[in-house]
Design an enzyme around this catalytic site. Structure first.
Site, PDB file in Angstrom:
ATOM      1  N   CYS A   1       0.835  -1.204   0.000  1.00  0.00           N
ATOM      2  CA  CYS A   1       0.000   0.000   0.000  1.00  0.00           C
ATOM      3  C   CYS A   1       0.872   1.257   0.000  1.00  0.00           C
ATOM      4  O   CYS A   1       1.481   1.595  -1.003  1.00  0.00           O
ATOM      5  CB  CYS A   1      -0.982  -0.030   1.167  1.00  0.00           C
ATOM      6  SG  CYS A   1      -2.345   1.142   0.975  1.00  0.00           S
TER       7      CYS A   1
ATOM      8  N   HIS B   1      -3.465  -4.919   0.735  1.00  0.00           N
ATOM      9  CA  HIS B   1      -2.825  -5.429   1.951  1.00  0.00           C
ATOM     10  C   HIS B   1      -2.882  -6.955   1.962  1.00  0.00           C
ATOM     11  O   HIS B   1      -3.797  -7.544   2.562  1.00  0.00           O
ATOM     12  CB  HIS B   1      -3.524  -4.876   3.198  1.00  0.00           C
ATOM     13  CG  HIS B   1      -3.226  -3.439   3.463  1.00  0.00           C
ATOM     14  ND1 HIS B   1      -2.260  -3.029   4.360  1.00  0.00           N
ATOM     15  CD2 HIS B   1      -3.749  -2.311   2.926  1.00  0.00           C
ATOM     16  CE1 HIS B   1      -2.220  -1.703   4.380  1.00  0.00           C
ATOM     17  NE2 HIS B   1      -3.108  -1.250   3.512  1.00  0.00           N
TER      18      HIS B   1
ATOM     19  N   GLU C   1      -1.257  -9.008   3.637  1.00  0.00           N
ATOM     20  CA  GLU C   1      -1.092  -9.607   4.975  1.00  0.00           C
ATOM     21  C   GLU C   1      -2.443  -9.968   5.599  1.00  0.00           C
ATOM     22  O   GLU C   1      -2.535 -10.891   6.415  1.00  0.00           O
ATOM     23  CB  GLU C   1      -0.300  -8.678   5.904  1.00  0.00           C
ATOM     24  CG  GLU C   1      -1.021  -7.426   6.359  1.00  0.00           C
ATOM     25  CD  GLU C   1      -0.869  -6.248   5.410  1.00  0.00           C
ATOM     26  OE1 GLU C   1      -1.063  -5.098   5.850  1.00  0.00           O
ATOM     27  OE2 GLU C   1      -0.569  -6.473   4.224  1.00  0.00           O
TER      28      GLU C   1
END
Length: 240
Positions: free
Chosen positions: A99, A198, A200
């Site tokens: 990001c 994102h 993750e």
């Protein structure tokens, strides 16, 4: 052999909750994460790869843009991460930008940003969610295609800025339905990939885990002074 060590930069505001997620993804990919930040001095000699994490807007002072009232800035973090990116490129250390981190990769290489991306890309839907809602098309022939497959991906979105003019040595790796750049990649060593979403938060999806695996493969190659792109390409790509 021991796991490659990955330095991870985080926001002073949200790093306490984001770093464990990034560290989990790196662990699942075969690496080990260490947290860096403005108050946690980085040591490039101690790592084999870097993640420039999300959170905070990048100050327009860094790339000659105009300040918006809604921007959440951390000038000390800007200085730290820009210097880290430049040093990584000089020392051949692989980097993953998430990001804000993707945007910082671009700025560090001389590119700039759209501060209000959705006023430029009016056909790109505005999302603020960690759930996979945005549709992203990977560009054919890119390294991201080799890593995560060529079919459309659904990803999350929390950003308001986006890459505008590309930095030196970078190419577009993915766009959304409105044409907004969603991923960028470096075309020569060191390995560098930036994604606007994102991954993750999407560790339950194998295509997103593959992004971290690519970084860990590149970090292992850096540790052994081998070709990073060849190491990534030899990794098991996700198809579909």
């Amino acid at each position: 052999m021991s796991r490659p060590i990955i330095g991870v930069t985080t926001s002073q505001r949200s790093g306490w909750r984001i770093f464990p997620l990034v560290a989990l993804n790196i662990h699942l990919a075969g690496g080990r994460a260490v947290r860096w930040g403005v108050n946690r001095a980085p040591d490039l000699d101690a790592v084999h790869g870097i993640v420039i994490g999300g959170g905070d807007d990048i100050s327009p002072d860094v790339y000659g843009g105009q300040l918006m009232a809604s921007a959440r800035l951390d000038p000390a973090r800007d200085t730290l991460e820009r210097a880290l990116c430049c040093a990584a490129f000089e020392q051949n250390i692989p980097v993953l930008g998430i990001c804000r981190g993707s945007q910082m990769l671009n700025v560090a290489l001389g590119g700039d940003l759209h501060q209000d991306a959705f006023s430029v890309y009016e056909n790109s839907r505005r999302y603020k969610t960690i759930l996979p809602r945005r549709r992203v098309q990977v560009v054919e022939g890119t390294r991201l295609e080799g890593i995560a497959g060529k079919s459309e991906m659904k990803v999350n979105a929390l950003h308001s800025q986006s890459v505008a003019r590309l930095g030196r040595g970078l190419e577009v790796a993915a766009r959304d339905e409105g044409g907004m750049i969603q991923a960028i990649e470096r075309v020569r060593d060191p390995f560098a990939l930036g994604v606007q979403w994102h991954p993750e938060h999407l560790f339950y999806r194998k295509r997103q885990r593959a992004i971290f695996r690519a970084l860990v493969h590149a970090a292992g190659a850096y540790r052994e002074t081998r070709d990073q792109f060849a190491a990534v390409d030899r990794g098991m790509p996700v198809t579909g």
